[in-house]
Scaffold this motif. Structure first.
Motif, PDB file in Angstrom:
ATOM      1  N   GLY A  69     -16.909  64.676 -10.856  1.00  0.00           N
ATOM      2  CA  GLY A  69     -15.666  64.240 -10.940  1.00  0.00           C
ATOM      3  C   GLY A  69     -14.712  65.234 -10.054  1.00  0.00           C
ATOM      4  N   ASN A  70     -15.401  66.404  -9.665  1.00  0.00           N
ATOM      5  CA  ASN A  70     -14.540  67.652  -9.350  1.00  0.00           C
ATOM      6  C   ASN A  70     -14.709  67.573  -7.485  1.00  0.00           C
ATOM      7  N   PRO A  71     -13.728  67.869  -6.796  1.00  0.00           N
ATOM      8  CA  PRO A  71     -13.869  67.915  -5.690  1.00  0.00           C
ATOM      9  C   PRO A  71     -14.600  69.129  -5.103  1.00  0.00           C
ATOM     10  N   PHE A  72     -15.174  69.019  -3.992  1.00  0.00           N
ATOM     11  CA  PHE A  72     -15.933  70.248  -3.355  1.00  0.00           C
ATOM     12  C   PHE A  72     -16.168  69.907  -1.857  1.00  0.00           C
ATOM     13  N   ASN A  73     -16.428  71.028  -1.218  1.00  0.00           N
ATOM     14  CA  ASN A  73     -16.687  70.724   0.227  1.00  0.00           C
ATOM     15  C   ASN A  73     -15.538  70.322   0.965  1.00  0.00           C
ATOM     16  N   GLN A  74     -14.170  71.121   0.458  1.00  0.00           N
ATOM     17  CA  GLN A  74     -13.115  70.750   1.045  1.00  0.00           C
ATOM     18  C   GLN A  74     -12.679  71.264   2.290  1.00  0.00           C
ATOM     19  N   ALA A  75     -12.202  70.478   3.266  1.00  0.00           N
ATOM     20  CA  ALA A  75     -11.778  70.978   4.527  1.00  0.00           C
ATOM     21  C   ALA A  75     -10.431  70.529   5.084  1.00  0.00           C
ATOM     22  N   LEU A  76      -9.839  71.145   6.010  1.00  0.00           N
ATOM     23  CA  LEU A  76      -8.665  70.978   6.798  1.00  0.00           C
ATOM     24  C   LEU A  76      -9.366  70.341   7.978  1.00  0.00           C
ATOM     25  N   ARG A  77      -8.957  69.292   8.555  1.00  0.00           N
ATOM     26  CA  ARG A  77      -9.377  68.715   9.668  1.00  0.00           C
ATOM     27  C   ARG A  77      -8.252  68.161  10.656  1.00  0.00           C
ATOM     28  N   SER A  78      -8.677  68.379  12.131  1.00  0.00           N
ATOM     29  CA  SER A  78      -7.749  67.951  12.957  1.00  0.00           C
ATOM     30  C   SER A  78      -8.480  67.300  13.845  1.00  0.00           C
ATOM     31  N   SER A  79      -8.062  65.961  14.541  1.00  0.00           N
ATOM     32  CA  SER A  79      -8.617  65.369  15.637  1.00  0.00           C
ATOM     33  C   SER A  79      -7.666  65.020  16.709  1.00  0.00           C
ATOM     34  N   ILE A  80      -8.077  65.007  17.853  1.00  0.00           N
ATOM     35  CA  ILE A  80      -7.429  64.610  19.090  1.00  0.00           C
ATOM     36  C   ILE A  80      -7.798  63.368  19.672  1.00  0.00           C
ATOM     37  N   TRP A  81      -6.874  62.370  19.582  1.00  0.00           N
ATOM     38  CA  TRP A  81      -7.223  61.116  20.277  1.00  0.00           C
ATOM     39  C   TRP A  81      -6.455  60.684  21.391  1.00  0.00           C
ATOM     40  N   GLN A  82      -7.405  60.075  22.200  1.00  0.00           N
ATOM     41  CA  GLN A  82      -6.792  59.756  23.583  1.00  0.00           C
ATOM     42  C   GLN A  82      -6.822  58.555  23.753  1.00  0.00           C
ATOM     43  N   LEU A  83      -5.786  57.664  24.451  1.00  0.00           N
ATOM     44  CA  LEU A  83      -5.822  56.255  25.033  1.00  0.00           C
ATOM     45  C   LEU A  83      -6.685  56.273  26.309  1.00  0.00           C
ATOM     46  N   SER A  84      -7.834  55.535  26.082  1.00  0.00           N
ATOM     47  CA  SER A  84      -8.390  55.377  27.366  1.00  0.00           C
ATOM     48  C   SER A  84      -8.015  54.343  28.291  1.00  0.00           C
ATOM     49  N   SER A  85      -8.520  54.496  29.390  1.00  0.00           N
ATOM     50  CA  SER A  85      -7.987  53.508  30.591  1.00  0.00           C
ATOM     51  C   SER A  85      -8.302  51.862  30.092  1.00  0.00           C
ATOM     52  N   GLY A  86      -8.909  51.785  29.170  1.00  0.00           N
ATOM     53  CA  GLY A  86      -9.249  50.288  28.535  1.00  0.00           C
ATOM     54  C   GLY A  86      -8.332  50.058  27.444  1.00  0.00           C
ATOM     55  N   ASN A  87      -7.495  50.866  27.373  1.00  0.00           N
ATOM     56  CA  ASN A  87      -6.376  50.708  26.276  1.00  0.00           C
ATOM     57  C   ASN A  87      -7.024  50.728  24.811  1.00  0.00           C
ATOM     58  N   THR A  88      -7.869  51.556  24.737  1.00  0.00           N
ATOM     59  CA  THR A  88      -8.574  51.959  23.170  1.00  0.00           C
ATOM     60  C   THR A  88      -8.385  53.424  23.052  1.00  0.00           C
ATOM     61  N   TRP A  89      -8.213  53.707  21.713  1.00  0.00           N
ATOM     62  CA  TRP A  89      -8.120  54.856  21.161  1.00  0.00           C
ATOM     63  C   TRP A  89      -9.718  55.441  20.973  1.00  0.00           C
ATOM     64  N   GLN A  90      -9.793  56.689  21.430  1.00  0.00           N
ATOM     65  CA  GLN A  90     -11.170  57.355  21.553  1.00  0.00           C
ATOM     66  C   GLN A  90     -10.832  58.863  20.904  1.00  0.00           C
TER      67      GLN A  90
END
Length: 127
Positions: free
Chosen positions: A95-116
């Protein structure tokens, strides 16, 4: 505007978390959620394109522990671009956390009005 930003935050967070679980191996889902120009810099320092991620995830056998995530934050860079940051981790048998990471994601609204997902980066956290 606050309600709209909250709705976008919830949607993008949901899309991001979907890539941690059951949908991460579904070809149709990956084609929908990953932008054609998707690029990832992994926490190991490797660079992955959409094609590489697609091939690896659709061939992945679910033997690893679940990915957990928390401390989500969003920053709208413009109307069609959002930066999502958060922390991820896995849990060992004790029950101990491991493999911890800071994450960043860039999401773009597509021409079909869907976030990708356009870009993702993971950075290992120090213990």
């Amino acid at each position: 505007m606050v309600q709209e930003n909250l709705a976008i935050f919830k949607l993008i967070k949901q899309l991001e978390v979907s890539l941690h679980g059951e949908k991460r191996n579904h070809a149709d889902w990956l084609n929908t959620v990953l932008h054609d120009d998707f690029l990832e810099i992994s926490k190991s320092g490797h660079i992955y394109t959409k094609k590489i991620v697609f091939n690896e995830l659709t061939a992945e056998i679910k033997t690893t522990s679940p990915i957990f995530s928390h401390h989500f934050s969003i920053n709208r860079l413009d109307e069609n671009i959002a930066l999502l940051t958060y922390q991820s981790y896995e849990m060992d048998q004790a029950g101990n956390p491991f493999n911890q990471a800071l994450r960043s994601s860039i999401w773009q609204l597509s021409s079909g009005n869907t976030w990708q997902l356009r870009f993702h980066q993971g950075t290992p956290m120090t213990a």
